[in-house]
Design a protein around this motif. Sequence first.
Motif, PDB file in Angstrom:
ATOM      1  N   UNK A 188       0.783  -1.198   0.124  1.00 44.32           N
ATOM      2  CA  UNK A 188      -0.061   0.092   0.135  1.00 44.32           C
ATOM      3  C   UNK A 188       0.772   1.338  -0.093  1.00 44.32           C
ATOM      4  N   UNK A 189       1.854   1.309   0.649  1.00 45.58           N
ATOM      5  CA  UNK A 189       2.827   2.405   0.862  1.00 45.58           C
ATOM      6  C   UNK A 189       3.432   2.662  -0.592  1.00 45.58           C
ATOM      7  N   UNK A 230       5.047   5.949   8.064  1.00 45.87           N
ATOM      8  CA  UNK A 230       3.797   5.839   6.962  1.00 45.87           C
ATOM      9  C   UNK A 230       3.434   4.352   7.170  1.00 45.87           C
ATOM     10  N   UNK A 231       4.102   3.371   7.321  1.00 44.76           N
ATOM     11  CA  UNK A 231       3.461   1.858   7.596  1.00 44.76           C
ATOM     12  C   UNK A 231       2.383   2.261   8.702  1.00 44.76           C
ATOM     13  N   UNK A 232       2.725   2.749   9.665  1.00 43.45           N
ATOM     14  CA  UNK A 232       2.095   2.833  11.044  1.00 43.45           C
ATOM     15  C   UNK A 232       0.782   3.738  11.085  1.00 43.45           C
ATOM     16  N   UNK A 233       0.571   4.444   9.718  1.00 47.51           N
ATOM     17  CA  UNK A 233      -0.402   5.449   9.294  1.00 47.51           C
ATOM     18  C   UNK A 233      -0.261   6.841  10.101  1.00 47.51           C
ATOM     19  N   UNK A 234       1.035   7.102  10.463  1.00 49.05           N
ATOM     20  CA  UNK A 234       1.217   8.410  11.267  1.00 49.05           C
ATOM     21  C   UNK A 234       1.744   9.502  10.214  1.00 49.05           C
ATOM     22  N   UNK A 235       1.887   9.315   8.815  1.00 53.80           N
ATOM     23  CA  UNK A 235       2.238  10.147   7.811  1.00 53.80           C
ATOM     24  C   UNK A 235       1.051  10.335   6.979  1.00 53.80           C
TER      25      UNK A 235
END
Length: 83
Positions: free
Chosen positions: A9-10, A41-46
């Motif tokens: 997804x990234x 980004x992987x953690x959804x923080x970006x």
Amino acid sequence: MSQTLTDEQCIEIIKTLARKLDVSPKLITTRLLSDLDKDDMRLGLLPIDSLECHIEAFRDNGFPDYAHGSTNAMRIENSFVPK
């Protein structure tokens, strides 16, 4: 709460933004995003809109190697990164 993303997804998000902004995805992953940025980004923080803004600034400033702490613009004549 943030949603985690897979590497696939990234990669797709980066490719989509790269096409939209006419920037090589390879430059984004090697010169803009640090390993910590990629983890965020992987953690959804970006946020994606934030990433897009950063890619635009990165492009407009000559592709400096922010991932490794350099603010000097890339020397295009000495660097080739395929899209």
